[in-house]
Design an enzyme around this catalytic site. Sequence first.
Site, PDB file in Angstrom:
ATOM      1  N   GLU A 112     -68.236   1.443   4.382  1.00  0.00           N
ATOM      2  CA  GLU A 112     -68.966   2.720   4.446  1.00  0.00           C
ATOM      3  C   GLU A 112     -68.485   3.530   5.637  1.00  0.00           C
ATOM      4  O   GLU A 112     -67.974   2.961   6.598  1.00  0.00           O
ATOM      5  CB  GLU A 112     -70.467   2.437   4.654  1.00  0.00           C
ATOM      6  N   LYS A 114     -68.816   5.191   9.145  1.00  0.00           N
ATOM      7  CA  LYS A 114     -69.697   4.928  10.283  1.00  0.00           C
ATOM      8  C   LYS A 114     -70.163   6.286  10.791  1.00  0.00           C
ATOM      9  O   LYS A 114     -69.405   7.032  11.408  1.00  0.00           O
ATOM     10  CB  LYS A 114     -68.948   4.151  11.362  1.00  0.00           C
ATOM     11  N   ASP A 116     -71.950   9.153  12.826  1.00  0.00           N
ATOM     12  CA  ASP A 116     -72.172   9.271  14.258  1.00  0.00           C
ATOM     13  C   ASP A 116     -73.445  10.073  14.518  1.00  0.00           C
ATOM     14  O   ASP A 116     -73.419  11.287  14.696  1.00  0.00           O
ATOM     15  CB  ASP A 116     -70.957   9.952  14.895  1.00  0.00           C
ATOM     16  N   TYR A 226     -78.497   3.436   4.832  1.00  0.00           N
ATOM     17  CA  TYR A 226     -77.397   2.549   4.465  1.00  0.00           C
ATOM     18  C   TYR A 226     -77.769   1.074   4.450  1.00  0.00           C
ATOM     19  O   TYR A 226     -76.918   0.226   4.253  1.00  0.00           O
ATOM     20  CB  TYR A 226     -76.193   2.769   5.374  1.00  0.00           C
ATOM     21  N   LYS A 314     -63.355   1.091  14.088  1.00  0.00           N
ATOM     22  CA  LYS A 314     -63.499   2.448  14.623  1.00  0.00           C
ATOM     23  C   LYS A 314     -62.208   3.257  14.532  1.00  0.00           C
ATOM     24  O   LYS A 314     -61.122   2.700  14.407  1.00  0.00           O
ATOM     25  CB  LYS A 314     -63.923   2.359  16.097  1.00  0.00           C
ATOM     26  N   CYS A 408     -60.486  44.100  30.412  1.00  0.00           N
ATOM     27  CA  CYS A 408     -60.156  43.375  29.180  1.00  0.00           C
ATOM     28  C   CYS A 408     -58.685  42.944  29.189  1.00  0.00           C
ATOM     29  O   CYS A 408     -57.798  43.779  29.379  1.00  0.00           O
ATOM     30  CB  CYS A 408     -60.431  44.252  27.970  1.00  0.00           C
ATOM     31  N   CYS A 411     -56.959  45.152  26.236  1.00  0.00           N
ATOM     32  CA  CYS A 411     -56.817  46.615  26.245  1.00  0.00           C
ATOM     33  C   CYS A 411     -57.076  47.245  27.612  1.00  0.00           C
ATOM     34  O   CYS A 411     -56.940  48.455  27.762  1.00  0.00           O
ATOM     35  CB  CYS A 411     -57.738  47.244  25.205  1.00  0.00           C
ATOM     36  N   CYS A 424     -65.986  43.075  26.099  1.00  0.00           N
ATOM     37  CA  CYS A 424     -65.174  44.297  26.102  1.00  0.00           C
ATOM     38  C   CYS A 424     -65.836  45.291  25.153  1.00  0.00           C
ATOM     39  O   CYS A 424     -66.032  44.993  23.974  1.00  0.00           O
ATOM     40  CB  CYS A 424     -63.758  44.003  25.620  1.00  0.00           C
ATOM     41  N   CYS A 430     -59.724  48.037  20.770  1.00  0.00           N
ATOM     42  CA  CYS A 430     -59.098  46.950  21.523  1.00  0.00           C
ATOM     43  C   CYS A 430     -58.247  46.121  20.554  1.00  0.00           C
ATOM     44  O   CYS A 430     -58.773  45.608  19.569  1.00  0.00           O
ATOM     45  CB  CYS A 430     -60.211  46.107  22.146  1.00  0.00           C
TER      46      CYS A 430
HETATM   47  S1  IVH Z   1     -74.924  -1.105   9.544  1.00  0.00           S
HETATM   48  C1  IVH Z   1     -75.880  -5.086  11.173  1.00  0.00           C
HETATM   49  N1  IVH Z   1     -73.868   1.021   8.502  1.00  0.00           N
HETATM   50  O1  IVH Z   1     -73.360   2.221  13.940  1.00  0.00           O
HETATM   51  C2  IVH Z   1     -75.765  -3.789  10.485  1.00  0.00           C
HETATM   52  N2  IVH Z   1     -74.418   1.066  10.803  1.00  0.00           N
HETATM   53  O2  IVH Z   1     -73.649  -0.603  16.082  1.00  0.00           O
HETATM   54  C3  IVH Z   1     -75.901  -2.693  11.437  1.00  0.00           C
HETATM   55  N3  IVH Z   1     -73.946   3.199  11.902  1.00  0.00           N
HETATM   56  O3  IVH Z   1     -76.150   1.694  15.766  1.00  0.00           O
HETATM   57  C4  IVH Z   1     -75.778  -1.350  11.013  1.00  0.00           C
HETATM   58  N4  IVH Z   1     -73.158   4.220  10.138  1.00  0.00           N
HETATM   59  O4  IVH Z   1     -76.503   3.287  13.973  1.00  0.00           O
HETATM   60  C5  IVH Z   1     -74.347   0.455   9.617  1.00  0.00           C
HETATM   61  N5  IVH Z   1     -72.939   2.851   7.431  1.00  0.00           N
HETATM   62  C6  IVH Z   1     -73.428   2.283   8.533  1.00  0.00           C
HETATM   63  C7  IVH Z   1     -73.492   2.980   9.762  1.00  0.00           C
HETATM   64  C8  IVH Z   1     -74.000   2.327  10.882  1.00  0.00           C
HETATM   65  C9  IVH Z   1     -73.432   4.336  11.419  1.00  0.00           C
HETATM   66  C10 IVH Z   1     -74.317   2.999  13.326  1.00  0.00           C
HETATM   67  C11 IVH Z   1     -75.623   2.324  13.543  1.00  0.00           C
HETATM   68  C12 IVH Z   1     -75.377   1.347  14.666  1.00  0.00           C
HETATM   69  C13 IVH Z   1     -73.945   1.529  14.994  1.00  0.00           C
HETATM   70  C14 IVH Z   1     -73.228   0.207  15.082  1.00  0.00           C
END
Ligand code: IVH
Length: 670
Positions: A112, A114, A116, A226, A314, A408, A411, A424, A430
Amino acid sequence: MTQSQTERRIRELRTAIRHHNYLYHVKDRPEVSDSVYDRLFSELKELETQNPELVTADSPTQSVPGALLDQFSKIEHLAPMLSLDSDQSDEALRRFDTRVRQVLENVAYVVEPKLDGASVELVYEDGVLVRASTRGDGSVGEGITDNVRTIDAVPLRLMGRGASLPSPLSVRGEIIMRVDAFEQLNEQLMAQGKPPFANPRNAAAGALRQLDPLVTASRPLDIYVYDILSAPDLKIAKQWDALAAMAKWGLRVNDLPRRMESVDEVIEYHRDLQERRDDLEYEIDGVVVKLDDLASRDELGATSHHPKWAFAFKFPPRKEITRLLKIVPSVGRTGVVTPGGIMRPVELGGVTVSRANLHNREEVARKDIREGDLVRVQRAGDVIPQIVERVPEPGRRRAKPYQMPTRCPSCGTDLFQRGPFTVCPNQFGCPAQLAGRLEHFASKEALDIDGLGEETAKLFVAAGVVRSLPDLFDIESADLMRLEGFAAKSAESLVRAIERAAKVELHRFLYGLGIPEVGVTVAKDVSKHFGSVSRLRVATMEDLQVVAGVGPRMAEQVVAFFGDERNAQILDGLLDGKLNVMESSGSAGGVLAGTRWVFTGELKALSRREAKNLVESLGGRVTSSVSKATAYVVVGSEPGSKYDKAVDLGIATLTENEFVEFLRERGVTV
Ligand code: IVH
């Protein structure tokens, strides 16, 4: 109404509103107009006000902000919210995979994005959202239920009942802020002289940890769930099925997860998402690899920190340290002069960057950034990199604090201060602004001149083809063929596009002028109200504020724009036979008012965009998918599945010729 009729009606309204909420916020596929929705919502609100004893916590009316809190309560999670082992290298991922295969045969992963954002737990009892909390230390988090309730994408009640809906149910997800919303929020904050957020994650986490849910409600948050953290009676064996179950209950689940069996596929997926990272509407910082089979997870167990059945693979960081070589001011479309940083080139998440945004005078001063400093730069979403902070170098002699120019850089006009911004005032005079304004004037929502984008606008100004906006309409093919990049055909087609654009609706023209604060919607409302440019040009602050949605700040900008002598000359130049601005009818407008249209297949006489513009100019709306709310589907050659859907739903279809005829019968010739 008797009491039982009232109760029934309230139930019906809640079901209908939930259904529309789900289609709108979770599926991005609304079936009714805003006004139909508003009517249902007000009826429910009214009935609940009259019968307060019938208000329930899961009523859709309850997602509006609740009372101010003194502090957050502590909430124990139904199951621990673990964190993940993480690394950016392929080798680390392979080591994880090897460890898994030492214990298990037939391994399958769900991979999946990750996300943010900020991790949260949502707890539903009998399908009703009863608690939401931050991750905290993994066992105990902070109660943010009232704040989470204000997020439209979080359902207050789940779909399904009985055995198909476990209770209690605890799910984990990530609350995020989309990149465009994040940028808008930062602009707003800076316009108020407040410091911006460094990235969408901080903005989302900051919005959740507000003691006043009203503030949270004003921040555009979203969620993806998730993980099922706990659901005692649920018989689900796979993560893949858990995702599907959550989607079925009406929770918002991301559409990028994939199931895969080999580590090479995971690496390919990771590479692919990394490439697409800047095109996504939200920030991701890697991919999460999870064992699909839930029972096997126990066999693998956990270290003291994280489970051995999951791994965060990551992306390379988009934050690095480099040296700021120079600060140079540049002028944007609206005349705002922004300091930009020229840096020693550095790689940020796979892209080499050497320029960064420093926003405005106050930001430079607040961060105390000077030429020659060592700085930390960061890229978030597809935004230009930002200089986050200065990295101190004790003992090093530094340059003098940066001073914004007084004239500016494009101009030479004297600049003035507007709040934290240096501006400006020379607008269309300009060159730097003219190029930006020309691009905006030609943009899709304005005059919609195909082929006149950023590069061409800059070229026109640099080559002196356009010295003032009205010159645009005097351009001939021969002028263009002298410019680099134009051949006979492209020159001719751009000249044609400009000619076509010379007949324009008032609201597009108004939007195209690029008056600060005047976006597409306001331009439409204002145009409808005033009807013509001549009336608009003489409108006062008071006249303008009669229009719903126009406040004093916006009115002031409009009056200032039309009151400026240099702008008046440009407008006279445009309106003196070059541009035909069509008056707005003042009514809700157009022969297609209130109707929704869908186009499928290829059209012959019109391009898709022309057809869309045409329908919209007549008051109709064009949507991309067919629903019960669609009035007509126009079917070109080789139509797609939209045609079948229209037939299924019994929606009227028109061929292209019938569409043209349909309009002709209503007095519109194409
Ligand atoms: S699973 C043990 N799935 O990433 C399972 N985490 O430390 C733990 N995060 O703080 C989480 N997308 O907030 C999982 N698709 C995803 C995620 C996800 C983002 C974040 C989560 C966690 C950090 C990993």
